[in-house]
Design a protein around this motif. Structure first.
Motif, short mmCIF file in Angstrom:
data_model
loop_
_atom_site.label_atom_id
_atom_site.label_comp_id
_atom_site.label_asym_id
_atom_site.label_seq_id
_atom_site.Cartn_x
_atom_site.Cartn_y
_atom_site.Cartn_z
N ALA B 38 0.82 -1.21 0.00
CA ALA B 38 0.00 0.00 0.00
C ALA B 38 0.85 1.26 0.00
O ALA B 38 0.40 2.33 -0.42
N SER B 39 2.09 1.17 0.47
CA SER B 39 2.96 2.34 0.55
C SER B 39 3.78 2.55 -0.71
O SER B 39 4.43 3.58 -0.86
N CYS B 40 3.80 1.57 -1.59
CA CYS B 40 4.74 1.62 -2.70
C CYS B 40 4.24 2.48 -3.86
O CYS B 40 3.16 2.23 -4.41
N PRO B 41 5.03 3.50 -4.27
CA PRO B 41 4.59 4.35 -5.37
C PRO B 41 4.65 3.62 -6.72
O PRO B 41 4.07 4.09 -7.69
N ASN B 42 5.35 2.51 -6.79
CA ASN B 42 5.54 1.82 -8.08
C ASN B 42 4.81 0.49 -8.16
O ASN B 42 5.05 -0.29 -9.09
N TRP B 43 3.90 0.25 -7.23
CA TRP B 43 3.21 -1.05 -7.21
C TRP B 43 2.50 -1.31 -8.53
O TRP B 43 2.40 -2.44 -8.98
N ALA B 45 3.41 -0.93 -11.43
CA ALA B 45 4.27 -1.47 -12.48
C ALA B 45 4.83 -2.84 -12.11
O ALA B 45 5.61 -3.42 -12.86
N MET B 46 4.45 -3.33 -10.94
CA MET B 46 5.00 -4.62 -10.48
C MET B 46 4.07 -5.77 -10.86
O MET B 46 2.85 -5.61 -10.86
N ASP B 47 4.66 -6.94 -11.18
CA ASP B 47 3.80 -8.09 -11.49
C ASP B 47 3.48 -8.90 -10.24
O ASP B 47 2.52 -9.68 -10.24
N MET B 73 11.44 -2.66 -10.29
CA MET B 73 10.58 -1.46 -10.26
C MET B 73 10.77 -0.67 -8.98
O MET B 73 10.12 0.36 -8.77
N CYS B 74 11.61 -1.16 -8.08
CA CYS B 74 11.82 -0.47 -6.81
C CYS B 74 12.75 0.72 -7.03
O CYS B 74 13.84 0.57 -7.55
N SER B 75 12.30 1.91 -6.62
CA SER B 75 13.12 3.11 -6.78
C SER B 75 13.79 3.50 -5.46
O SER B 75 14.24 4.63 -5.31
N ALA B 76 13.82 2.57 -4.51
CA ALA B 76 14.49 2.81 -3.22
C ALA B 76 13.98 4.05 -2.52
O ALA B 76 14.75 4.90 -2.10
N CYS B 77 12.66 4.15 -2.40
CA CYS B 77 12.09 5.33 -1.75
C CYS B 77 11.95 5.14 -0.24
O CYS B 77 11.66 6.09 0.48
N TYR B 78 12.11 3.92 0.24
CA TYR B 78 12.10 3.60 1.67
C TYR B 78 10.76 3.80 2.36
O TYR B 78 10.69 3.80 3.58
N MET B 79 9.68 3.99 1.60
CA MET B 79 8.38 4.17 2.24
C MET B 79 7.96 2.87 2.94
O MET B 79 7.47 2.90 4.06
N CYS B 80 8.15 1.73 2.26
CA CYS B 80 7.77 0.44 2.87
C CYS B 80 8.59 0.18 4.12
O CYS B 80 8.06 -0.27 5.14
N THR B 81 9.88 0.46 4.04
CA THR B 81 10.77 0.23 5.19
C THR B 81 10.33 1.09 6.37
O THR B 81 10.32 0.63 7.51
N LEU B 90 12.98 -3.62 4.10
CA LEU B 90 12.43 -4.10 2.83
C LEU B 90 13.15 -3.52 1.62
O LEU B 90 13.30 -4.19 0.61
N THR B 91 13.60 -2.27 1.71
CA THR B 91 14.31 -1.69 0.58
C THR B 91 15.63 -2.45 0.35
O THR B 91 16.01 -2.70 -0.80
N SER B 92 16.28 -2.83 1.45
CA SER B 92 17.49 -3.64 1.32
C SER B 92 17.15 -4.98 0.70
O SER B 92 17.93 -5.52 -0.09
N ALA B 93 15.99 -5.53 1.04
CA ALA B 93 15.59 -6.82 0.46
C ALA B 93 15.42 -6.68 -1.05
O ALA B 93 15.83 -7.55 -1.82
N MET B 94 14.81 -5.56 -1.49
CA MET B 94 14.65 -5.35 -2.94
C MET B 94 16.01 -5.26 -3.63
O MET B 94 16.21 -5.80 -4.71
N ALA B 95 16.96 -4.58 -2.98
CA ALA B 95 18.31 -4.48 -3.56
C ALA B 95 18.98 -5.85 -3.59
O ALA B 95 19.65 -6.20 -4.57
S1 SF4 Z 1 11.43 1.15 -1.37
FE1 SF4 Z 1 9.58 -0.08 -1.01
S2 SF4 Z 1 7.89 1.38 -1.31
FE2 SF4 Z 1 9.72 2.29 -2.25
S3 SF4 Z 1 9.69 1.66 -4.41
FE3 SF4 Z 1 10.92 0.13 -3.29
S4 SF4 Z 1 9.44 -1.45 -2.75
FE4 SF4 Z 1 8.23 0.32 -3.28
#
Ligand code: SF4
Ligand code: SF4
Lengths: 306, 189
Positions: B38-43, B45-47, B73-81, B90-95
């Motif tokens: 719900a916090s992700c600005p790029n959701w 574009a995600m499958d 599609m993660c732009s490392a915005c850290y909103m989820c984290t 979670l942002t580290s997990a995406m990386a």
């Molecule tokens: S840091 Fe989290 S909220 Fe931000 S773009 Fe990546 S997955 Fe989405």
């Protein structure tokens, strides 16, 4: 007030106006910035997807130099991505003995080591906590005359480590906008992501974010940024974003506006470098809020006649 | 269950294994509340939603994970984290997922990872990055002749504003010893 200054790569390239205006404004405000000797890239958002160790070692090299050669004074960082990368070393490595050991093993390849004693500060943090809006207000000579400014904080100065502001509803720029004689434009996109480096690989996704931000800023005279990547994404892709529902809004660095309010001229704040500040946009802003200094327009007319 | 999971995670290399292990640790405590999605600005574009991605990691669905474009599609915005009630990084997990896909080396990793690699190559060679240098390397890696053209209008605009500077030697190879050491310790290329 003396700081180890870390400009970062963007500020030596596409964001030179941010570098120039930061140095000039901080000098006016009585702060001394000493550039970190032989500083190197912090890795931006590109190191973490490639190597966990380099993601920490790249920023740490700079902190190690400050610790060794600059008595470990506070580091001042204008770029949001650089700021977070440097800060992460202190937050994520120092205190983790295993990782800290690995980091120092990498640094040792260049004859360096980092204990973890250097404080990393974003420009806004220093403005807010070391300088203060009061001092700025006292030094303002060319107030912005009610110019409506939308403060844009972006992501990485607030998240994941809130140090000097409330990450959900940041306000730290507001006292400075008021001190400059501007008006704060209230909006909800102030901490929304600009798409960051997604703009390179997947512009169709990032442009949607820019469009949403620009649409929300409708009615503001300008958006105020503190990050070279935000500035680039919000400015350079406006044409495309407008086709997706955004609005044309000029975008400036906080330090450019501070400089103008403190009496520095448009040339030294390098306003001509801003992609959105076309002559038409400047005239438009001038007509609504930003009073052109009278003598300048007089010389212009005189010059045209002569 | 752990037996079944282990089978699916048959890792190809040590680096592979290290990333996978770290990932499972990072999202192990996820309770599937969906705040991250719900916090992700790029959701859009995600499958696979971020929430579902953590589930797939817990279950060890390696092939499905690697087939997804979500983490690119993660732009490392850290909103989820910031918002995760479990405080997961979670942002580290995406990386880490991006690193995992690079080890796997599939087509999407080559496509999406090209920019990060171009960037790091430039850092290694010059100490500081130079935007013109990165873009040249990036275009080479993407091997798509139409791509530089899509950036041309912006390039022209920036050139006019004096924002493009020709690559210089920069700081030279001052970072090379550190890169070499990290490669040796982590085993990446
Ligand atoms: S840091 Fe989290 S909220 Fe931000 S773009 Fe990546 S997955 Fe989405
Ligand atoms: S916000 Fe945290 S706990 Fe909730 S689904 Fe996402 S990762 Fe799991």
């Amino acid at each position: 007030m003396r700081y180890a200054y870390y400009p970062g790569c963007s500020l030596t390239e596409s964001a030179r106006e941010y570098d120039v205006s930061t140095r000039a404004v901080m000098q006016r405000l009585g702060a001394e910035l000493v550039e970190i000797p032989d500083w190197t890239c912090c890795g931006a958002s590109a190191a973490e997807p490639v190597s966990k160790l380099m993601n920490y070692a790249l920023p740490a090299r700079n902190l190690a130099i400050v610790e060794k050669e600059m008595d470990g004074i506070d580091v001042l960082v204008p770029c949001a991505a650089c700021y977070l990368n440097l800060l992460k070393v202190n937050r994520e490595v120092v205190g983790d003995r295993h990782l800290h050991g690995q980091l120092n093993e990498v640094l040792a390849a260049s004859g360096l080591s980092y204990r973890g004693d250097v404080r990393v500060r974003h420009l806004i943090d220093v403005l807010k906590n070391d300088v203060g809006a009061k001092i700025v207000e006292q030094k303002v000579t060319d107030g912005l005359q009610g110019m409506k400014l939308a403060p844009y904080y972006g992501c990485q100065i607030l998240r994941p480590y809130p140090v000097f502001d409330e990450p959900g509803k940041p306000v730290s720029m507001e006292p400075f906008i008021k001190a400059m004689g501007g008006e704060v434009f209230d909006w909800s996109m102030r901490n929304r992501c600009c798409g960051a480096s997604l703009m390179v690989g997947h512009p169709e996704v990032a442009v949607k974010s820019v469009a949403a931000i620009l649409a929300d800023a409708e009615g503001a005279d300008a958006i105020v940024t503190v990050c070279p990547l935000c500035q680039m994404n919000l400015e350079a892709y406006q044409g495309r974003a407008v086709r997706e529902g955004g609005k044309f809004v000029p975008v400036l660095y906080l330090t450019q506006l501070l400089g103008l309010a403190l009496g520095l001229d448009q040339e030294s704040m390098q306003l001509d470098k801003n992609l959105t500040l076309t002559p038409a946009a400047r005239r438009d802003i001038a007509a609504r809020a930003w009073a052109e200094p009278v003598p300048e327009s007089e010389t212009e007319t005189a010059g045209a006649k002569g | 269950m752990s037996g079944a999971v282990r089978k699916t995670w048959s890792p190809a290399s040590e680096e592979y294994q290290a990333i996978l292990g770290g990932l499972r640790e990072t999202v192990g405590a996820c309770m599937q509340c969906g705040t991250c999605t719900a916090s992700c600005p790029n959701w859009h574009a995600m499958d696979v939603t971020p929430r579902a991605m953590w589930r797939m990691i817990q279950f060890g669905m390696l092939d499905e994970i690697l087939a997804s474009r979500t983490f690119w599609m993660c732009s490392a915005c850290y909103m989820c984290t910031l918002r995760c009630p479990r405080g997961l990084k979670l942002t580290s997990a995406m990386a880490a997922l991006k690193r995992l896909a690079r080890v796997d080396g599939n087509a999407e990793a080559r496509r999406s990872g090209a920019f990060y690699e171009a960037f790091m190559d430039d850092v290694e060679a010059h100490g500081r990055v130079q935007e013109t240098g990165i873009m040249q390397r990036y275009f080479l890696k993407r091997k798509n002749p139409a791509l530089p053209l899509s950036f041309l209008p912006l390039g022209v605009k920036m050139l006019r504003k004096g924002k493009i500077h020709l690559p210089s030697k920069g700081q030279g190879g001052v970072l090379m010893p550190m890169f070499a050491k990290a490669r040796e310790m982590e085993g990446w290329t």
